[in-house]
Motif scaffolding. Structure first.
Motif, mmCIF file in Angstrom:
data_model
loop_
_atom_site.group_PDB
_atom_site.id
_atom_site.type_symbol
_atom_site.label_atom_id
_atom_site.label_comp_id
_atom_site.label_asym_id
_atom_site.label_seq_id
_atom_site.Cartn_x
_atom_site.Cartn_y
_atom_site.Cartn_z
ATOM 1 N N LYS A 58 36.310 11.225 4.434
ATOM 2 C CA LYS A 58 36.844 10.990 3.097
ATOM 3 C C LYS A 58 36.021 11.723 2.042
ATOM 4 O O LYS A 58 36.544 12.222 1.067
ATOM 5 C CB LYS A 58 36.867 9.499 2.794
ATOM 6 C CG LYS A 58 37.828 8.741 3.668
ATOM 7 C CD LYS A 58 37.753 7.261 3.400
ATOM 8 C CE LYS A 58 38.683 6.551 4.374
ATOM 9 N NZ LYS A 58 38.455 5.145 4.448
ATOM 10 N N ASP A 59 34.692 11.722 2.253
ATOM 11 C CA ASP A 59 33.815 12.406 1.304
ATOM 12 C C ASP A 59 32.571 12.905 2.031
ATOM 13 O O ASP A 59 32.285 12.504 3.159
ATOM 14 C CB ASP A 59 33.443 11.478 0.143
ATOM 15 C CG ASP A 59 32.639 10.284 0.598
ATOM 16 O OD1 ASP A 59 31.435 10.246 0.309
ATOM 17 O OD2 ASP A 59 33.218 9.407 1.263
ATOM 18 N N ALA A 60 31.820 13.777 1.378
ATOM 19 C CA ALA A 60 30.671 14.430 1.997
ATOM 20 C C ALA A 60 29.541 13.459 2.305
ATOM 21 O O ALA A 60 28.896 13.553 3.351
ATOM 22 C CB ALA A 60 30.167 15.558 1.096
ATOM 23 N N LYS A 61 29.301 12.520 1.408
ATOM 24 C CA LYS A 61 28.192 11.577 1.600
ATOM 25 C C LYS A 61 28.423 10.689 2.823
ATOM 26 O O LYS A 61 27.527 10.485 3.633
ATOM 27 C CB LYS A 61 28.016 10.735 0.344
ATOM 28 C CG LYS A 61 26.834 9.810 0.420
ATOM 29 C CD LYS A 61 26.635 9.101 -0.891
ATOM 30 C CE LYS A 61 25.624 8.018 -0.742
ATOM 31 N NZ LYS A 61 24.355 8.199 -1.222
ATOM 32 N N ILE A 165 27.354 19.536 7.731
ATOM 33 C CA ILE A 165 27.044 18.802 6.502
ATOM 34 C C ILE A 165 27.163 19.736 5.296
ATOM 35 O O ILE A 165 27.711 19.363 4.255
ATOM 36 C CB ILE A 165 25.651 18.141 6.577
ATOM 37 C CG1 ILE A 165 25.688 16.953 7.545
ATOM 38 C CG2 ILE A 165 25.169 17.699 5.195
ATOM 39 C CD1 ILE A 165 24.343 16.357 7.858
ATOM 40 N N ALA A 166 26.667 20.956 5.452
ATOM 41 C CA ALA A 166 26.791 21.936 4.364
ATOM 42 C C ALA A 166 28.270 22.227 4.071
ATOM 43 O O ALA A 166 28.666 22.337 2.898
ATOM 44 C CB ALA A 166 26.051 23.220 4.731
ATOM 45 N N ILE A 167 29.073 22.326 5.115
ATOM 46 C CA ILE A 167 30.516 22.546 4.927
ATOM 47 C C ILE A 167 31.137 21.352 4.212
ATOM 48 O O ILE A 167 31.946 21.510 3.299
ATOM 49 C CB ILE A 167 31.209 22.807 6.280
ATOM 50 C CG1 ILE A 167 30.788 24.167 6.827
ATOM 51 C CG2 ILE A 167 32.726 22.732 6.150
ATOM 52 C CD1 ILE A 167 31.208 24.404 8.260
ATOM 53 N N ALA A 168 30.755 20.147 4.633
ATOM 54 C CA ALA A 168 31.304 18.940 4.006
ATOM 55 C C ALA A 168 30.952 18.893 2.522
ATOM 56 O O ALA A 168 31.804 18.567 1.692
ATOM 57 C CB ALA A 168 30.785 17.693 4.709
ATOM 58 N N LYS A 169 29.724 19.254 2.174
ATOM 59 C CA LYS A 169 29.319 19.245 0.772
ATOM 60 C C LYS A 169 30.088 20.291 -0.032
ATOM 61 O O LYS A 169 30.343 20.104 -1.210
ATOM 62 C CB LYS A 169 27.814 19.482 0.655
ATOM 63 C CG LYS A 169 26.996 18.289 1.084
ATOM 64 C CD LYS A 169 25.524 18.572 0.992
ATOM 65 C CE LYS A 169 24.716 17.346 1.408
ATOM 66 N NZ LYS A 169 23.275 17.604 1.368
ATOM 67 N N ARG A 170 30.435 21.365 0.627
ATOM 68 C CA ARG A 170 31.160 22.439 -0.051
ATOM 69 C C ARG A 170 32.662 22.166 -0.125
ATOM 70 O O ARG A 170 33.300 22.455 -1.113
ATOM 71 C CB ARG A 170 30.893 23.752 0.705
ATOM 72 C CG ARG A 170 31.347 24.992 0.019
ATOM 73 C CD ARG A 170 30.939 26.248 0.764
ATOM 74 N NE ARG A 170 31.558 26.295 2.093
ATOM 75 C CZ ARG A 170 30.890 26.498 3.219
ATOM 76 N NH1 ARG A 170 29.595 26.676 3.205
ATOM 77 N NH2 ARG A 170 31.521 26.530 4.378
ATOM 78 N N GLU A 171 33.218 21.589 0.935
ATOM 79 C CA GLU A 171 34.670 21.463 1.049
ATOM 80 C C GLU A 171 35.227 20.097 0.640
ATOM 81 O O GLU A 171 36.369 20.001 0.241
ATOM 82 C CB GLU A 171 35.117 21.751 2.489
ATOM 83 C CG GLU A 171 34.770 23.129 2.987
ATOM 84 C CD GLU A 171 35.645 24.215 2.405
ATOM 85 O OE1 GLU A 171 36.796 23.925 2.050
ATOM 86 O OE2 GLU A 171 35.161 25.356 2.307
ATOM 87 N N GLY A 176 31.074 9.806 -6.287
ATOM 88 C CA GLY A 176 29.915 9.175 -6.911
ATOM 89 C C GLY A 176 30.295 7.818 -7.447
ATOM 90 O O GLY A 176 31.421 7.348 -7.261
ATOM 91 N N PRO A 177 29.389 7.194 -8.159
ATOM 92 C CA PRO A 177 29.724 5.894 -8.746
ATOM 93 C C PRO A 177 30.833 6.065 -9.780
ATOM 94 O O PRO A 177 30.880 7.035 -10.514
ATOM 95 C CB PRO A 177 28.425 5.427 -9.391
ATOM 96 C CG PRO A 177 27.536 6.608 -9.430
ATOM 97 C CD PRO A 177 28.043 7.606 -8.440
ATOM 98 N N VAL A 178 31.719 5.123 -9.803
ATOM 99 C CA VAL A 178 32.843 5.165 -10.724
ATOM 100 C C VAL A 178 32.505 4.283 -11.920
ATOM 101 O O VAL A 178 32.104 3.133 -11.770
ATOM 102 C CB VAL A 178 34.137 4.660 -10.035
ATOM 103 C CG1 VAL A 178 35.295 4.662 -11.001
ATOM 104 C CG2 VAL A 178 34.424 5.502 -8.820
ATOM 105 N N HIS A 179 32.645 4.860 -13.104
ATOM 106 C CA HIS A 179 32.369 4.109 -14.331
ATOM 107 C C HIS A 179 33.683 3.920 -15.075
ATOM 108 O O HIS A 179 34.387 4.885 -15.365
ATOM 109 C CB HIS A 179 31.374 4.855 -15.220
ATOM 110 C CG HIS A 179 30.062 5.077 -14.551
ATOM 111 N ND1 HIS A 179 29.145 4.072 -14.380
ATOM 112 C CD2 HIS A 179 29.512 6.176 -13.987
ATOM 113 C CE1 HIS A 179 28.080 4.538 -13.761
ATOM 114 N NE2 HIS A 179 28.281 5.827 -13.498
#
Length: 190
Positions: A58-61, A165-171, A176-179
């Motif tokens: 779903k997301d890189a993190k 992991i590098a691909i995930a961060k890029r793609e 992040g936290p939702v405000h």
């Protein structure tokens, strides 16, 4: 199973190495985009799982956390056979020493009778020899080979994980936290 694997080259079956796999992933990304990663094949089950998880992430993190935990678990499992044979190598001389002490007790119990001293002395020497033989001729070489194999596979998998992991961060979108800000009341125009 460890004995079967210790004589085999880690990449003899697949012909893979980390650089080749990472380049193949990059090539597919360039040619077919992120969805094309489904076509990337690997002989290593772990690498296949990492790619499948990357496709479904779903997301890189979240992907990075999963990949690091999974890599750590697989590394520990890969090191277990080498650790077992290292322990066997360490314990075998001690077991031989126990047999030596038992043989010396038999030897001293026989008194001065030379006919009874022979079997006790041979038992004393043979147990030491067996302990050293098992340790240095059997267990330690198996341990060294399995440890080298584990280091190669763990380094390979770590490189692929780092690359994905590098691909995930890029793609992938990094969530992040939702405000939330409170809604402003609507004003009547007029």
């Amino acid at each position: 199973m460890a004995l079967l694997n210790c004589g085999r080259d880690p990449f003899a079956e697949s012909g893979e190495n980390a650089t080749f796999t990472c380049r193949r992933i990059d090539f597919v990304l360039r040619e077919d985009g992120f969805v094309g990663l489904e076509r990337v094949r690997s002989e290593d089950i772990f690498v296949r799982r990492v790619i499948a998880e990357l496709l479904n992430a779903k997301d890189a993190k979240t992907f990075e956390e999963w990949a690091r935990l999974e890599e750590n678990k697989v590394q520990k499992n890969q090191n277990i056979p080498a650790t077992y044979w290292s322990s066997a190598s360490d314990i075998a001389p001690a077991i031989g020493l126990i047999g030596t002490i038992m043989g010396l007790i038999q030897l001293f119990a026989t008194g001065i009778d030379p006919l009874k001293m022979g079997p006790a002395m041979s038992f004393t020497l043979l147990t030491s020899l067996y302990g050293l033989f098992v340790s240095h001729i059997i267990a330690f070489p198996i341990h060294v080979r399995l440890r080298a194999r584990a280091e190669i596979l763990n380094a390979y998998r770590a490189a692929v994980v780092q690359h994905t992991i590098a691909i995930a961060k890029r793609e992938l979108i990094t969530i992040g936290p939702v405000h939330f800000s409170p809604a402003q009341p609507l004003r009547a125009a007029g």
